[in-house]
Enzyme design. Structure first.
Site, short mmCIF file in Angstrom:
data_model
loop_
_atom_site.label_atom_id
_atom_site.label_comp_id
_atom_site.label_asym_id
_atom_site.label_seq_id
_atom_site.Cartn_x
_atom_site.Cartn_y
_atom_site.Cartn_z
N GLU A 1 -0.12 -0.72 16.35
CA GLU A 1 -0.60 0.56 15.18
C GLU A 1 -2.15 0.89 16.53
O GLU A 1 -1.73 2.42 16.62
CB GLU A 1 -1.48 0.09 14.13
CG GLU A 1 -2.63 1.05 14.30
CD GLU A 1 -3.38 1.13 12.70
OE1 GLU A 1 -3.46 0.42 12.19
OE2 GLU A 1 -5.01 1.87 12.83
N HIS B 1 6.02 -5.64 7.93
CA HIS B 1 5.54 -6.94 8.19
C HIS B 1 6.27 -8.22 6.64
O HIS B 1 5.41 -9.11 6.00
CB HIS B 1 4.37 -7.56 8.39
CG HIS B 1 4.29 -7.66 10.19
ND1 HIS B 1 2.47 -7.16 9.99
CD2 HIS B 1 5.34 -7.22 10.87
CE1 HIS B 1 2.51 -7.11 10.90
NE2 HIS B 1 3.94 -6.71 11.96
N ASN C 1 -4.20 -12.38 3.71
CA ASN C 1 -4.43 -11.35 2.53
C ASN C 1 -4.92 -11.77 1.13
O ASN C 1 -5.62 -11.99 0.50
CB ASN C 1 -4.29 -9.50 3.03
CG ASN C 1 -2.24 -9.78 2.27
OD1 ASN C 1 -2.73 -9.14 1.41
ND2 ASN C 1 -1.72 -9.60 3.33
N CYS D 1 -8.07 2.67 6.32
CA CYS D 1 -8.05 2.66 5.18
C CYS D 1 -8.45 1.38 4.04
O CYS D 1 -8.26 -0.02 4.14
CB CYS D 1 -6.40 2.65 5.33
SG CYS D 1 -5.33 1.98 3.60
N CYS E 1 0.76 -1.06 -0.30
CA CYS E 1 -0.28 0.27 -0.07
C CYS E 1 0.73 0.78 0.16
O CYS E 1 1.89 0.78 0.11
CB CYS E 1 -0.43 -0.05 1.26
SG CYS E 1 0.09 -0.13 3.01
N HIS F 1 -2.20 -5.01 18.65
CA HIS F 1 -1.80 -4.71 17.54
C HIS F 1 -0.47 -2.89 17.35
O HIS F 1 -1.20 -2.49 18.63
CB HIS F 1 -3.17 -4.66 16.16
CG HIS F 1 -2.05 -4.51 15.34
ND1 HIS F 1 -1.71 -3.15 14.77
CD2 HIS F 1 -2.25 -4.84 13.74
CE1 HIS F 1 -1.33 -3.44 13.25
NE2 HIS F 1 -1.82 -4.79 13.11
N SER G 1 0.59 -15.54 3.91
CA SER G 1 -0.06 -14.51 4.38
C SER G 1 -1.78 -14.07 4.12
O SER G 1 -2.20 -14.88 3.71
CB SER G 1 0.47 -13.47 3.60
OG SER G 1 -0.46 -12.35 2.89
#
EC number: 1.17.7.4
Lengths: 276, 276
Positions: A122, A36, A216, A186, A12, A120, A214
């Site tokens: 974030e 990551h 995603n 996002c 991204c 997390h 992964s």
């Protein structure tokens, strides 16, 4: 055979930006993994002398510390700065924004509620900016026995689904005088998914690049297969089989959010070679 | 026979307050009907010399003007004040609040969206306070082709249902950076409904007092009948029939939002007489 990249794929905006910042700051160290992806972190170390420090107390005065995309806890950032470490901030702007909102809303007297995962990095960071504290929840149930003020500021982890965020909003709004809902989600992850959905409807083979573990990437692969049964999930160019491409006219390529562009480019180069 | 008033009935807080203000300001005139009840307006005129002026230009310097519960348009209020009229504000505080929010949010750069009826005096008033304008909608469809700014302030007419308000909020939140949702809905109407529901489950007769055309009174009557088939809708004590109360042990009484307390008291006095 035509090779077409999905309209959105791979890293991204925030990750690309962080890597560029790291490449521009040789002889620095990131505090925690910048992103990551271990291959990319190894590349930054080899090619740009950007190392990795896991304990922020290991930074010495005069060192250069790169703050990773997910951001860090406010107090740690202040400690680094006060101890004479040069801080280079690679926090994604989409994460800086909720940090700023958390601080501003907390100081304006709002009760800050964050929809996200407390563990997390974030969210640890965002929460630390709420001067008078914040409540982190992942479901409505966690709010049910909680006493909140009349004025609420609601913030979401950037990678959450908006439908789930709305459940929290729908619970809070009828119960409070004012709920300030900040849409801090996002869409990058969802944009990659939308793009592979579109591409897999017109291609006759899809290559999905990304770690086998992964989450995603696996989601991208699953979406691709729905429309294009001839889809393949690979980690790098070594897994390609020229057999797959026989008689194919249109090859679509996408990649998970943790796949660097150079791996994607290697795959595309190999596909081109295999069809010639 | 026990006579029990519903926990909530009749006039809401704002209407009671407006009538008290009118009673304290003899020889004044209300600009437009103070509340939607002609008997009560006639009583204020007879007993307290509070008359009714429909055209605000008819007020003369030195006159005393009572602003009604729904509030009025900001410019008219300013005109009254500038022309030397003494203004007594009986606007319901639950309506003053959205007026203030509309002005503040508009001046802070928010795009103001009001969920309500554009033709209703309350909404005409609230909208007039949005310094840079506001958009009034009754459904999501009305927002679909509308271009709004990134930051929205959402306000509701006080008598709207929260479930319908949430539909507007659910449409706006995912589409904008920030939606400040103000819960300006007043629960008075729903509180009367909840109270008669509760009362009608334990009483063996329910008397609902209010205009035969009053929509909210009819709703109270309908709810009462569901639980207590022996329910009666009357406008005043003259319609009572002593037959209804034979062998009854528990009489519940409620009244629509436009029914003054003195009519309710007359009814209760008559019931007491009829059972003795």
């Amino acid at each position: 055979m035509k090779i077409e990249l999905a309209e959105n794929y791979g890293f991204c905006f925030g990750v690309k930006r962080a890597i560029k910042i790291a490449e521009e700051n040789t002889n620095a160290a990131t505090y925690g993994p910048l992103i990551h992806n271990s291959k990319e972190i190894a590349r930054l170390d080899n090619d740009f002398k950007v190392s990795l420090i896991e304990d922020f107390k290991a930074f010495q005065p005069g060192d250069k510390a790169i703050v990773r995309t997910h951001g860090i806890v406010k107090e740690e950032l202040e400690d680094l700065e006060q101890s004479g470490v040069e801080v280079v901030d690679a926090t994604c702007p989409f994460v800086t924004k909720p940090q700023e909102i958390a601080q501003e809303m907390s100081e304006e007297g709002y009760d800050v509620v964050i929809f996200g995962d407390e563990a997390h990095p974030e969210i640890k960071g965002v929460k630390s900016y709420a001067t008078y504290g914040a409540r982190v929840v992942t479901s409505v149930e966690e709010l049910e026995n909680v006493k909140l003020h009349e004025r609420i500021a609601l913030i979401a982890q950037t990678t959450r689904k908006v439908e789930e965020y709305m459940q929290i909003a729908n619970y809070l709004i009828p119960r409070h005088k004012e709920v300030r809902v900040f849409n801090t989600i996002c869409n990058a992850t969802f944009e990659n998914q939308d793009a592979v959905r579109k591409l897999s409807k017109k291609a006759d083979i899809i290559i999905v690049i990304g770690g086998k573990n992964s989450s995603n990437t696996k989601q991208l692969f699953s979406i691709a297969k729905e429309n294009c049964p001839n889809s393949h999930h690979i980690e790098d160019e070594n897994e390609l089989e020229s057999e797959w491409f026989r008689d194919k006219k249109h090859c679509g390529v996408t990649a998970g959010a943790s796949t660097p562009d150079w791996i994607i480019q290697n795959v595309i180069n190999s596909i081109e070679k295999s069809i010639n």
